[in-house]
Enzyme design. Structure first.
Site, short mmCIF file in Angstrom:
data_model
loop_
_atom_site.label_atom_id
_atom_site.label_comp_id
_atom_site.label_asym_id
_atom_site.label_seq_id
_atom_site.Cartn_x
_atom_site.Cartn_y
_atom_site.Cartn_z
N GLY A 215 46.43 36.13 37.43
CA GLY A 215 45.28 36.41 38.32
C GLY A 215 45.03 35.23 39.23
O GLY A 215 45.89 34.37 39.41
N ASN A 216 43.86 35.19 39.83
CA ASN A 216 43.49 34.04 40.67
C ASN A 216 41.98 33.86 40.66
O ASN A 216 41.26 34.62 40.03
CB ASN A 216 44.05 34.22 42.09
CG ASN A 216 43.52 35.48 42.75
OD1 ASN A 216 42.35 35.59 43.02
ND2 ASN A 216 44.41 36.45 42.97
N TYR A 217 41.52 32.84 41.38
CA TYR A 217 40.10 32.45 41.30
C TYR A 217 39.15 33.27 42.16
O TYR A 217 37.97 32.95 42.22
CB TYR A 217 39.96 30.98 41.72
CG TYR A 217 40.59 29.99 40.78
CD1 TYR A 217 40.17 29.92 39.46
CD2 TYR A 217 41.58 29.11 41.21
CE1 TYR A 217 40.71 28.99 38.59
CE2 TYR A 217 42.14 28.19 40.35
CZ TYR A 217 41.70 28.13 39.04
OH TYR A 217 42.24 27.22 38.20
N ALA A 283 42.16 39.12 47.15
CA ALA A 283 43.24 38.15 46.93
C ALA A 283 44.23 38.83 45.98
O ALA A 283 44.10 38.75 44.75
CB ALA A 283 42.67 36.88 46.31
#
Ligand code: CTP
Length: 405
Positions: A215-217, A283
């Site tokens: 995943g990402n922030y 994102a």
């Protein structure tokens, strides 16, 4: 007093908050202009405000009793800040003193004005007025930043001659200009009536096994702010959201929760053909594990695992290929270097109409923050904006998109 013909303020319910400062005398002119524009105005004044301007003048002009205390002393009548907060189509605090700005920022609800602010569901405008050193003080600036982060609009004070005899930034904006800001706000209110908007937001999670993912922030804040801004302008919004900690209660926003890029694409494809505007704010993870382990990958049994990745679909590019004449497709580009070139390349590669670029090198921009600093890039050039709250950035982006409709 004859009303201004067809002002967007006609019939609007406005709470005018007045604090204790010399500029309170200008509030009388502001009140007069609001009434002239056809608005219904309820004045809420702080105890200090009454030292500067009399409630008699204000109630005569607004044709309503001025509210200041929680109770009317002789009758015991309770003034409901909750009802007032719900009644208001907008609240404008002019002048806003450093003290009230601080109380609003930190929820110090010790007077009727601040309790009404905390109960208000509508947009809030704050027009500070104070001496230049108070205005410039880091404490005031930090409190104003907090108000911006709550989505309030700060109507910046002017630079000029101040009551202290000094010259600097701190003069409350002129009443005519405050009215213009409010008129612009209400003119926008139904500007997307009948339009359908698709927005993607947040990260995607690509499963490795039942407990792990790539995943990402991304917090989703920018995408959610865009969805709320479009809904506030009357659009019907589908918000396809990856896993985020935030929610939205905004009427007009339908949230479709997804986890992976493939799920996000599938949901977008269901509504894209019927959408007038699509904004790709998510994102999206570029890669996903080629296979998802059915049970948790255990540490003891295996050597260091190698996770084979496959490319995820490019949602923006897929929709870009299917785009019809008249549809608007916008993307985002969060870059760390060669920002403008990378963003312009994505604009073309994904067949976008505009791309909103932000750089992780800019303070206050990017993941997790309540603010953002963007440059809108299209085929005519690059248009930079200053650091603003994500809701204000959303408003700038939608203003830009509306010029293309
Ligand atoms: N995007 C998308 N689907 C993907 C990747 C990106 O829809 N699989 C969208 C994003 O929502 C954004 C735009 O494309 O609007 C640019 O995203 P970004 O991650 O910056 O671009 P990439 O094409 O992934 O390029 P790179 O990661 O190499 O910078």
């Amino acid at each position: 007093m004859s009303a201004t013909p067809c002002s967007p303020l006609a019939g609007k319910h406005i709470v005018l908050g007045i604090c204790g400062g010399i500029a309170a005398y200008k509030s009388v002119f502001l009140l007069r202009l609001l009434i002239k524009a056809g608005a219904e105005v309820q004045v809420v004044i702080t105890p200090a405000g009454k030292q500067f301007i009399t409630p008699v003048t204000l109630s005569a002009l607004s044709q309503k009793p001025v509210v200041s205390e929680f109770f009317t002393a002789n009758t015991g009548e309770w003034h409901s800040h909750v009802d007032l907060g719900l009644w208001a189509d907008c609240m404008v605090i002019a002048p806003a003193t450093a003290s009230t700005i601080g109380k609003m920022a930190h929820g110090v609800a010790d007077n009727m004005l601040v309790t009404t602010y905390l109960s208000a569901k509508s947009h809030v405008f704050v027009a500070p007025a104070m001496d230049l050193d108070m205005m410039a003080h880091p404490s005031t600036q930090a409190n104003l930043d907090l108000l911006r982060s709550y989505g309030n609009t700060i109507i910046e004070p002017e630079t000029g001659y101040l009551a202290s005899g000094l010259t600097g930034k701190g003069r409350m904006e002129e009443p005519e200009n405050i009215v213009k800001v409010l008129e612009q706000h209400f003119a926008r209110t139904r500007s997307l009536e009948g339009k359908k908007v698709l927005i993607t937001a947040g990260p995607t999670y690509e499963k490795i096994d039942p407990v792990r993912f790539i995943g990402n922030y991304s917090s989703g804040k920018m995408g959610y702010a865009l969805a709320e801004e479009c809904a506030a302008r009357g659009a019907e919004v589908t918000l396809v959201s990856g896993p985020v900690a935030i929610t939205t209660e905004a009427p007009g926003v339908k949230v479709v929760k997804v986890e992976s890029a493939r799920e996000m694409l599938a949901e977008c494809e269901k509504v894209f053909a019927g959408s007038d505007i699509s904004i790709m704010c998510a994102a999206v993870a570029d890669y996903a594990p080629a296979a998802v382990a059915e049970s948790k990958i255990k540490r003891e049994h295996s050597d260091v695992p190698v996770i084979e990745l496959v490319k995820n679909p490019d949602i923006a590019a897929t929709l870009g290929t299917a785009k019809r004449q008249g549809q608007i497709l916008a993307g985002f580009a969060l870059e760390t270097d060669n920002e403008a070139d990378n963003a312009a390349e994505k604009l073309d590669r994904k067949n976008l109409d505009l791309i909103v670029m932000n750089s992780l090198r800019d303070k206050g921009a990017g993941f997790g923050t309540d603010t953002n600093k963007v440059t809108i890039i299209d085929r005519t050039g690059a248009y930079p904006y200053p650091l603003k709250s994500k809701r204000e950035v959303a408003s700038d982006i939608i203003d830009n998109i509306e010029t293309r409709l």
